[in-house]
Enzyme design. Structure first.
Site, PDB file in Angstrom:
ATOM      1  N   GLY A  21       1.843  29.732  84.553  1.00 19.91           N
ATOM      2  CA  GLY A  21       1.555  29.468  85.960  1.00 19.91           C
ATOM      3  C   GLY A  21       2.333  30.398  86.860  1.00 19.91           C
ATOM      4  N   ASN A  59     -17.098  29.807  82.108  1.00 20.22           N
ATOM      5  CA  ASN A  59     -16.225  30.451  83.089  1.00 20.22           C
ATOM      6  C   ASN A  59     -15.681  31.777  82.570  1.00 20.22           C
ATOM      7  OD1 ASN A  59     -16.537  28.331  84.908  1.00 20.22           O
ATOM      8  ND2 ASN A  59     -14.680  27.271  84.243  1.00 20.22           N
ATOM      9  N   HIS A  79      -8.204  29.419  95.772  1.00 16.88           N
ATOM     10  CA  HIS A  79      -9.458  28.793  96.183  1.00 16.88           C
ATOM     11  C   HIS A  79      -9.634  27.476  95.431  1.00 16.88           C
ATOM     12  CE1 HIS A  79     -10.745  32.463  98.256  1.00 16.88           C
ATOM     13  NE2 HIS A  79     -10.256  33.117  97.214  1.00 16.88           N
ATOM     14  N   ASP A 128      -5.311  25.432  94.184  1.00 19.31           N
ATOM     15  CA  ASP A 128      -5.957  24.704  93.087  1.00 19.31           C
ATOM     16  C   ASP A 128      -5.888  25.601  91.849  1.00 19.31           C
ATOM     17  OD1 ASP A 128      -7.629  23.375  91.311  1.00 19.31           O
ATOM     18  OD2 ASP A 128      -9.287  23.136  92.724  1.00 19.31           O
ATOM     19  N   ASN A 164      -1.460  27.795  77.241  1.00 18.22           N
ATOM     20  CA  ASN A 164      -0.473  27.515  78.279  1.00 18.22           C
ATOM     21  C   ASN A 164       0.737  26.828  77.649  1.00 18.22           C
ATOM     22  OD1 ASN A 164      -1.023  24.721  78.060  1.00 18.22           O
ATOM     23  ND2 ASN A 164      -2.517  24.766  79.744  1.00 18.22           N
ATOM     24  N   GLY A 215     -21.375  23.710  80.887  1.00 17.94           N
ATOM     25  CA  GLY A 215     -21.648  22.384  81.421  1.00 17.94           C
ATOM     26  C   GLY A 215     -21.574  22.386  82.928  1.00 17.94           C
ATOM     27  N   ASP A 269      -9.074  30.285  82.607  1.00 15.57           N
ATOM     28  CA  ASP A 269     -10.345  30.893  82.223  1.00 15.57           C
ATOM     29  C   ASP A 269     -10.487  32.286  82.828  1.00 15.57           C
ATOM     30  OD1 ASP A 269     -11.014  28.634  80.808  1.00 15.57           O
ATOM     31  OD2 ASP A 269     -12.204  27.756  82.425  1.00 15.57           O
ATOM     32  N   LYS A 317     -15.194  25.975  79.809  1.00 13.42           N
ATOM     33  CA  LYS A 317     -14.316  27.112  79.561  1.00 13.42           C
ATOM     34  C   LYS A 317     -15.097  28.338  79.080  1.00 13.42           C
ATOM     35  CE  LYS A 317     -10.142  26.584  78.198  1.00 13.42           C
ATOM     36  NZ  LYS A 317      -9.511  26.731  79.525  1.00 13.42           N
TER      37      LYS A 317
END
Length: 313
Positions: A216, A43, A280, A241, A183, A11, A247, A40
């Site tokens: 994370g 990517n 990035h 970010d 996650n 998308g 992904d 997802k």
């Protein structure tokens, strides 16, 4: 060397920088608006292809300008086999609201992904064989995802499932998953357990052979069906970010497994690649380049050939 076969969504990502999430009924001003290909499945397929792995990617898009934009972007990514099924809906998109600390919240429209049928999923997975890595996410319907996993499992492929977004019960699919990547929040939703180690073990009890919980800045942890727990620290970086980090992790991890590297090396490379993405802004625009990924894999190969031990599993 095996192949990476990705069945998922494709998308557009609409990104907006926001100071905080809006309250109920509130209109909140943001800035830094952007648009790029996303989803997802897209990517993860692109990231895997940029490692040099042989990638097959199937997805559904609409007969519209957005669909044409998605197809044009994918055509330049070196994907070995790309099949975009055109369905009678507007192409899917996601709105990504990025907070000042780099964390994000996402709202998605997925009519095209939901239109990918069981028959399409079965035909996709029927081309798999031993040595292939089949990678799916939670964007398709439960029935289509289940059909692809079942067909791939019957053909001896390694199945890797990233269940986000959680919009249906993933429990029935877990026994068909060699590896589940989730996650912390997703693992809690699936298992009801907030402690990541306990949640990873629970995912294995529910049927997954191996569970990987990404944390994370805390790295990630793994659990297998024998109850063995592994911990993998993350590189210390300043995240700008975090959109797309999961992904990148999934795509690189799948590619490394297809190339014959072991789980430990694949995880370490996937985490290093995700760290690049976190530095990035955006999702597709933040995915590591071919040169960046080549540098990562070269470093591991140099270490392995240099002393015969570094990076071994």
């Amino acid at each position: 060397m095996g192949r990476v076969l990705v069945l998922g969504n494709a998308g557009l990502d609409l990104t907006l920088q926001v100071p905080r999430l809006p309250e109920k009924g509130e209109t909140l001003l943001g800035d830094g608006a952007g648009s790029a290909p996303g989803g997802k499945g897209l990517n993860q397929a692109v990231t895997a292809a940029r490692t040099g792995a042989q990638v097959i990617f199937h997805a559904a898009i609409g007969h519209d300008a957005q669909g044409a934009q998605i197809a044009a972007a994918l055509a330049s990514e070196g994907i070995s086999e790309l099949e975009l099924h055109h369905v009678p809906y507007s192409s899917d998109f996601s709105l990504l609201m990025v907070l000042p600390d780099g964390e994000n919240s996402i709202v998605s429209a997925g009519s095209c992904a939901a239109a990918l049928t069981v028959e399409m999923a079965e035909n996709f997975a029927a081309n798999t064989t031993t040595g292939d890595i089949v990678l799916l996410q939670g964007n398709l319907t439960q029935a289509s995802t289940l059909a692809a996993l079942a067909t791939a499992t019957a053909r001896g492929a390694t199945t890797l499932f990233n269940p986000a977004p959680l919009w249906w019960d993933v429990g029935p699919l877990l026994p068909l998953c060699n590896i589940v990547i989730a996650n912390r929040g997703e693992a809690k939703t699936i298992t009801g357990l907030s402690e990541p180690t306990a949640a990873a073990a629970a995912l294995c009890r529910l049927g997954a052979s191996i569970a990987i919980i990404t944390l994370g800045a805390g790295g990630c942890l793994t659990s297998d069906s024998d109850g063995t727990i592994g911990h993998y620290p993350a590189s210390k970086i300043r995240a700008i970010d975090t959109t797309g980090c999961g992904d990148t992790f999934c795509g690189v991890f799948a590619a490394m497994l297809a190339m014959g590297l072991g789980q430990e090396t694949a995880i370490n490379l996937a985490q290093s690649a995700a760290a690049l993405t976190a530095q990035h802004r955006g999702a597709f625009t933040a995915l590591p380049s071919r040169d960046e990924l080549a540098a990562l894999t070269a470093r591991i190969e140099l270490a392995r050939s240099g002393n015969g031990a570094a990076g071994e599993d």
